[in-house]
Design a protein around this motif. Structure first.
Motif, short mmCIF file in Angstrom:
data_model
loop_
_atom_site.label_atom_id
_atom_site.label_comp_id
_atom_site.label_asym_id
_atom_site.label_seq_id
_atom_site.Cartn_x
_atom_site.Cartn_y
_atom_site.Cartn_z
N LEU A 1 5.06 -3.44 8.53
CA LEU A 1 6.16 -2.67 7.94
C LEU A 1 7.21 -3.65 7.45
O LEU A 1 7.67 -4.51 8.22
N VAL A 2 7.58 -3.55 6.17
CA VAL A 2 8.56 -4.45 5.58
C VAL A 2 9.87 -3.67 5.39
O VAL A 2 9.95 -2.81 4.50
N PRO A 3 10.89 -3.95 6.19
CA PRO A 3 12.15 -3.20 6.09
C PRO A 3 12.96 -3.63 4.87
O PRO A 3 12.99 -4.81 4.52
N ARG A 4 13.63 -2.70 4.24
CA ARG A 4 14.43 -2.99 3.05
C ARG A 4 15.86 -3.39 3.40
O ARG A 4 16.42 -4.30 2.78
N ALA A 5 16.47 -2.70 4.35
CA ALA A 5 17.90 -2.86 4.62
C ALA A 5 18.15 -3.92 5.69
O ALA A 5 17.83 -3.70 6.87
N ALA B 1 11.56 1.33 3.74
CA ALA B 1 10.60 0.28 4.07
C ALA B 1 9.35 0.40 3.21
O ALA B 1 9.16 1.39 2.49
N GLU B 2 8.52 -0.64 3.27
CA GLU B 2 7.22 -0.65 2.60
C GLU B 2 6.14 -1.00 3.59
O GLU B 2 6.40 -1.67 4.60
N LEU B 3 4.91 -0.60 3.30
CA LEU B 3 3.76 -0.93 4.12
C LEU B 3 2.87 -1.89 3.36
O LEU B 3 2.51 -1.64 2.21
N TRP B 4 2.53 -3.02 4.00
CA TRP B 4 1.68 -4.04 3.38
C TRP B 4 0.47 -4.30 4.25
O TRP B 4 0.54 -4.23 5.48
N GLN B 5 -0.65 -4.66 3.58
CA GLN B 5 -1.89 -4.99 4.28
C GLN B 5 -2.50 -6.26 3.70
O GLN B 5 -2.37 -6.52 2.49
N THR C 1 0.81 -1.22 0.00
CA THR C 1 0.00 0.00 0.00
C THR C 1 0.84 1.27 0.00
O THR C 1 0.35 2.33 -0.36
N ARG C 2 2.07 1.16 0.42
CA ARG C 2 2.95 2.33 0.43
C ARG C 2 4.39 1.86 0.35
O ARG C 2 4.76 0.84 0.94
N THR C 3 5.21 2.62 -0.40
CA THR C 3 6.61 2.24 -0.55
C THR C 3 7.51 3.44 -0.29
O THR C 3 7.15 4.58 -0.58
N GLY C 4 8.68 3.16 0.28
CA GLY C 4 9.65 4.20 0.58
C GLY C 4 11.06 3.67 0.40
O GLY C 4 11.27 2.50 0.06
N THR C 5 12.03 4.52 0.63
CA THR C 5 13.43 4.11 0.44
C THR C 5 13.90 3.14 1.52
O THR C 5 14.80 2.34 1.26
#
Length: 381
Positions: free
Chosen positions: A43-47, A29-33, A23-27
């Motif tokens: 919250l899905v962390p990238r790093a 992390a991302e938000l999933w539902q 539902t939302r993406t950033g540098t």
């Protein structure tokens, strides 16, 4: 090195397959539902090297476990194996009690794990009825890279973990796919398992539900499917030396990777088949048939002249880690199949006698030819 660590790719793969939506993406992390519960989110962390990565993953896992009504450790395990193939070796016997197994049977099972993988890796490089001391060093190196998972009940299960994260496809300037050395290396683990599945299926068919030993020609033909004296010895480690009633092998393909086509996912041997497997092993050990080189690659050129009974095919493949072209002749029926694979941009596998002398075009006297069912076509990738 093969690990069961969780990273961004594993998290995203699992959530997308479990019905969650980004539902939302950033540098960072991302938000999933979940699609059926907009009041929940993770919250899905990238790093993976971030200081709070593990803590964020633990929170994510707990919320997913709550949604799925499962233990968090089971969810964590399933997330971790998104890009891992798991081969389960299971021993079933009346003597197995409360998750314990006799020392003799346990040694047989663990020895079989190593010998099965070494023999399958050897057959992925060279087809041979009996290797003896000529098993390729790469086959032993492959087995050393594999990992064993925690033993599980049911009746007694030893999981072998192998990599199923494949490289990207490179292309020529005109867009035609080309073989890339590093990318092709990433397919070796999966090709070994494909060889193991086919060879065990072939051995099981020769040994099960029959009163007599298969004919010599049938045994020698099975070498083309990867059966060897060493493979038979690995099975006998469990059902003969280990005295286990039932030995079955299950292939659990990585959820995030393409599933191989036309391969058995489950093969069973019983103690009653030990005598026939022993005879097959003896027949292969005494055979003096020459070994066949196995080449995986993609067809680059095809040539068929009028009124000819065979067509010429040129394969782009890897030999000793270098890209090479190998030419060979195919009968008309096989040539037509090759034309189909060429049109589908599908990788193929060829076995036979290879002549790759330095300074000369490489050629092969082909014994078997077919699609490489362990991987997808280039266009599918």
């Amino acid at each position: 090195m093969i690990t069961s660590e969780v990273g961004f790719d594993e998290l995203v793969s699992y959530l997308s397959r479990a019905g969650w939506t980004r539902t939302r993406t950033g540098t960072l992390a991302e938000l999933w539902q979940p699609t059926d519960d907009i009041s929940s989110s993770v919250l899905v962390p990238r790093a993976a090297d971030a200081t709070d990565f593990k803590r964020t993953v633990a929170i994510l896992t707990a919320e997913v476990a709550r949604q799925e009504q499962r233990p968090p450790e089971d969810v964590r395990r399933d997330i971790a194996r998104q890009f891992l193939d798991v081969t389960d070796l299971r021993a079933e016997d009346d003597d197995i009690d409360e998750g314990t197994i006799s020392l003799q049977a346990g040694l047989g099972l663990f020895n079989a794990a190593n010998h099965l993988m070494v023999s399958a890796a050897a057959a992925t490089i060279h087809r041979q009825g009996y290797y003896g001391t000529s098993i390729p060093k790469a086959a032993h190196a492959h087995a050393r890279r594999l990992r064993l998972g925690q033993t599980r009940q049911g009746s007694y299960v030893v999981p072998i973990i192998s990599n199923a994260r494949f490289g990207t496809t490179s292309r020529y300037e005109d867009g035609v796919p080309r073989l890339d050395v590093q990318s092709e290396d990433t397919y070796f683990d999966r090709r070994v398992l494909a060889t193991l599945s086919r060879s065990l299926e072939t051995l099981s068919e020769m040994a099960t539900n029959r009163d007599t030993t298969p004919s010599r020609s049938e045994v020698l033909d099975s070498v083309g499917e990867g059966v060897s004296s060493e493979l038979c010895a690995a099975v006998l480690e469990v059902i003969e030396k280990g005295k286990v009633d039932v030995f079955d092998i299950s292939f659990n393909w990585a959820p995030a990777s393409p599933v191989p086509a036309e391969l058995r996912s489950h093969v069973v041997f019983t103690q009653e088949t030990a005598s026939i497997v022993t005879e097959i092993r003896r027949e292969l050990k005494e055979s003096e048939e020459p070994s066949d080189t196995v080449l995986y690659g993609v067809i680059r050129r095809m040539s068929l002249k009028a009124n000819e009974e065979s067509g010429r095919v040129t394969l782009e493949t890897l030999i000793d880690g270098r890209r090479r072209s190998v030419s060979f002749d195919l009968d008309l029926a096989t040539y037509r199949r090759a034309a189909q694979y060429h049109g589908d941009r599908r990788r193929v596998v060829v076995t036979g006698t290879l002549d790759a002398s330095p300074g000369r075009p490489a050629s092969m006297d082909v014994r078997t030819f077919g699609p490489d069912t362990s991987v997808l076509t280039f266009d599918q990738i």
